[in-house]
Design an enzyme around this catalytic site. Structure first.
Site, PDB file in Angstrom:
ATOM      1  N   SER A 170      31.234  35.750  -7.230  1.00 31.21           N
ATOM      2  CA  SER A 170      30.618  37.028  -7.605  1.00 31.21           C
ATOM      3  C   SER A 170      29.476  36.747  -8.569  1.00 31.21           C
ATOM      4  CB  SER A 170      31.654  37.914  -8.298  1.00 31.21           C
ATOM      5  OG  SER A 170      31.011  38.998  -8.954  1.00 31.21           O
ATOM      6  N   TYR A 183      37.963  38.670 -14.680  1.00 35.23           N
ATOM      7  CA  TYR A 183      37.469  38.558 -13.298  1.00 35.23           C
ATOM      8  C   TYR A 183      36.265  37.613 -13.243  1.00 35.23           C
ATOM      9  CZ  TYR A 183      35.039  40.066  -9.026  1.00 35.23           C
ATOM     10  OH  TYR A 183      34.384  40.098  -7.822  1.00 35.23           O
ATOM     11  N   LYS A 187      35.805  34.001 -11.388  1.00 35.62           N
ATOM     12  CA  LYS A 187      34.779  33.782 -10.363  1.00 35.62           C
ATOM     13  C   LYS A 187      33.841  32.625 -10.726  1.00 35.62           C
ATOM     14  CE  LYS A 187      35.888  36.834  -7.255  1.00 35.62           C
ATOM     15  NZ  LYS A 187      36.287  36.419  -5.904  1.00 35.62           N
TER      16      LYS A 187
HETATM   17  N1  NAP Z   1      32.163  44.434  -3.362  1.00 33.54           N
HETATM   18  C1  NAP Z   1      31.426  43.823  -4.276  1.00 33.54           C
HETATM   19  O1  NAP Z   1      30.496  44.415  -4.863  1.00 33.54           O
HETATM   20  C2  NAP Z   1      31.667  42.380  -4.602  1.00 33.54           C
HETATM   21  C3  NAP Z   1      30.741  41.718  -5.412  1.00 33.54           C
HETATM   22  C4  NAP Z   1      30.945  40.390  -5.735  1.00 33.54           C
HETATM   23  C5  NAP Z   1      32.037  39.728  -5.220  1.00 33.54           C
HETATM   24  N2  NAP Z   1      32.932  40.385  -4.422  1.00 33.54           N
HETATM   25  C6  NAP Z   1      34.068  39.626  -3.926  1.00 33.54           C
HETATM   26  O2  NAP Z   1      34.180  39.814  -2.538  1.00 33.54           O
HETATM   27  C7  NAP Z   1      35.531  39.626  -2.144  1.00 33.54           C
HETATM   28  C8  NAP Z   1      35.956  40.748  -1.220  1.00 33.54           C
HETATM   29  O3  NAP Z   1      35.838  41.971  -1.913  1.00 33.54           O
HETATM   30  P1  NAP Z   1      35.508  43.340  -1.155  1.00 33.54           P
HETATM   31  O4  NAP Z   1      34.542  44.035  -2.021  1.00 33.54           O
HETATM   32  O5  NAP Z   1      35.164  43.112   0.257  1.00 33.54           O
HETATM   33  O6  NAP Z   1      36.912  44.090  -1.294  1.00 33.54           O
HETATM   34  P2  NAP Z   1      37.675  45.151  -0.343  1.00 33.54           P
HETATM   35  O7  NAP Z   1      36.751  45.820   0.601  1.00 33.54           O
HETATM   36  O8  NAP Z   1      38.450  46.013  -1.277  1.00 33.54           O
HETATM   37  O9  NAP Z   1      38.668  44.218   0.499  1.00 33.54           O
HETATM   38  C9  NAP Z   1      39.614  43.431  -0.170  1.00 33.54           C
HETATM   39  C10 NAP Z   1      40.435  42.679   0.865  1.00 33.54           C
HETATM   40  O10 NAP Z   1      41.313  41.769   0.183  1.00 33.54           O
HETATM   41  C11 NAP Z   1      42.679  42.093   0.483  1.00 33.54           C
HETATM   42  N3  NAP Z   1      43.472  41.772  -0.703  1.00 33.54           N
HETATM   43  C12 NAP Z   1      43.464  42.366  -1.906  1.00 33.54           C
HETATM   44  N4  NAP Z   1      44.320  41.744  -2.742  1.00 33.54           N
HETATM   45  C13 NAP Z   1      44.872  40.728  -2.044  1.00 33.54           C
HETATM   46  C14 NAP Z   1      45.835  39.737  -2.346  1.00 33.54           C
HETATM   47  N5  NAP Z   1      46.421  39.647  -3.543  1.00 33.54           N
HETATM   48  N6  NAP Z   1      46.177  38.853  -1.378  1.00 33.54           N
HETATM   49  C15 NAP Z   1      45.617  38.923  -0.151  1.00 33.54           C
HETATM   50  N7  NAP Z   1      44.708  39.848   0.207  1.00 33.54           N
HETATM   51  C16 NAP Z   1      44.352  40.750  -0.740  1.00 33.54           C
HETATM   52  C17 NAP Z   1      42.652  43.561   0.905  1.00 33.54           C
HETATM   53  O11 NAP Z   1      43.722  43.924   1.750  1.00 33.54           O
HETATM   54  P3  NAP Z   1      45.145  44.457   1.155  1.00 33.54           P
HETATM   55  O12 NAP Z   1      44.803  45.403   0.053  1.00 33.54           O
HETATM   56  O13 NAP Z   1      45.819  45.091   2.329  1.00 33.54           O
HETATM   57  O14 NAP Z   1      45.857  43.233   0.668  1.00 33.54           O
HETATM   58  C18 NAP Z   1      41.328  43.597   1.679  1.00 33.54           C
HETATM   59  O15 NAP Z   1      41.498  43.033   2.963  1.00 33.54           O
HETATM   60  C19 NAP Z   1      36.327  39.485  -3.436  1.00 33.54           C
HETATM   61  O16 NAP Z   1      36.537  38.120  -3.713  1.00 33.54           O
HETATM   62  C20 NAP Z   1      35.404  40.064  -4.490  1.00 33.54           C
HETATM   63  O17 NAP Z   1      35.638  39.505  -5.758  1.00 33.54           O
HETATM   64  C21 NAP Z   1      32.772  41.706  -4.113  1.00 33.54           C
END
Ligand code: NAP
Length: 280
Positions: A170, A183, A187
């Site tokens: 991130s 967090y 990261k």
């Molecule tokens: N969105 C952003 O702005 C952003 C920015 C920087 C980095 N990221 C990173 O991108 C990645 C994905 O985030 P996203 O934004 O796409 O989130 P998201 O749309 O909320 O999706 C999260 C996914 O992870 C699963 N999950 C959550 N907790 C889990 C656990 N303990 N074990 C296994 N699976 C789990 C969820 O399914 P279930 O809830 O069914 O388990 C879902 O499939 C993360 O690493 C996040 O830190 C996101």
């Protein structure tokens, strides 16, 4: 001056008689037959990456904590002509990780590509209000869980002499952060973990890289982008003048997973519309 093609063909492993027309550059992103595990792939960034992998020919494992959602997502990919299966796994649970990799191997064969994407954020606020419990739980899921998952796949990749490990970090892991302390620290650790894996296992043909998304419109980040004022401020300071969509991250993952990224390892690839370079 000799024509450059023999040298280029040597570098990418194509036959010396290959010409520009026959080098099949379009196949650089082909993932046919590759087995890819993407954690947290029932929605958001992980799902977009899994769908892109399937589109490029990979056999994809959809994973999240809820098995029903995993199966539904896998079925949706199958309905679009891809190959996918659902295997539930909470990445903070070492036994569930072992099951994820073993079941993948049983169904599809050894893992060629791991995308460690799932992560949690338990605390928003001052460092002074961060409890040791929240801090440790965040590190355990986002960093220890990712490290252990890598431990499960590396021996198989060593045996195969190839593998691509992609860790989703991130922008919080690149910059100081006064809101998302544990967090962001987890990261930052993920970026270093990718470099360490690359350093130790490059000799075995294993590549490891981190992808750093900016603010992407997913459920995970909804408190940030659904706040209209906060979102507009971010958009104004982003050169491409928009927030990210999950699909915006898929291209970097396909690049790193495929032959296109064959000489890319230990890198941190920022995909954020340019925001970090503008000091965001
Ligand atoms: N969105 C952003 O702005 C952003 C920015 C920087 C980095 N990221 C990173 O991108 C990645 C994905 O985030 P996203 O934004 O796409 O989130 P998201 O749309 O909320 O999706 C999260 C996914 O992870 C699963 N999950 C959550 N907790 C889990 C656990 N303990 N074990 C296994 N699976 C789990 C969820 O399914 P279930 O809830 O069914 O388990 C879902 O499939 C993360 O690493 C996040 O830190 C996101």
């Amino acid at each position: 001056m000799p024509p450059p093609w023999p040298r280029i063909c040597d570098a990418v492993g194509y036959p010396k008689h290959a010409s520009l027309a026959t080098m099949k550059i379009q196949n650089l992103f082909d993932l046919s037959g590759k087995v890819a595990v993407v954690t947290g792939s029932t929605k958001g960034i992980g799902r977009a990456i899994a769908e892109a992998f399937a589109h490029h020919g990979a056999k994809v494992v959809i994973s999240g904590r809820d098995s029903k959602t995993c199966d539904e997502t896998a079925q949706s990919i199958q309905a679009s002509g891809g190959t996918a299966t659902g295997i539930a796994c909470d990445i903070s649970d070492a036994d569930a990780q072992a099951n994820l990799i073993q079941t993948t191997t049983d169904r599809f064969g050894p893992v060629d590509i791991l995308v460690a994407n799932a992560a949690i954020n338990l605390h928003a606020g001052s460092l002074l209000d961060t409890t040791a419990e929240n801090f440790n739980a965040t590190i355990e899921t986002n960093l220890t869980g990712v490290m252990q998952l890598a431990q499960w796949v590396i021996p198989g990749m060593q045996a195969a002499g190839a593998g691509s490990i992609i860790l989703i970090s991130s922008v919080g892991g690149l910059q100081g952060n006064s809101l998302l302390g544990p967090y962001s620290i987890s990261k930052a650790g993920v970026i270093q973990l990718a470099r360490n894996i690359a350093a130790e296992f490059g000799k075995d043909g294993i590549r490891a890289n981190a992808i750093v998304p900016g603010l992407v419109k997913t459920d995970f980040a909804s408190p940030l982008w659904q706040n209209a004022e906060m979102a507009q401020e971010r958009i104004d300071k982003t050169p491409l003048r928009r927030l990210g969509e999950p699909e915006d991250l898929a291209g970097a993952a396909v690049y790193l997973a495929s032959r296109a990224g064959a000489w890319t390892t230990a890198q941190t690839i920022v995909v954020d519309g340019g925001a970090v370079m503008m000091g965001r």
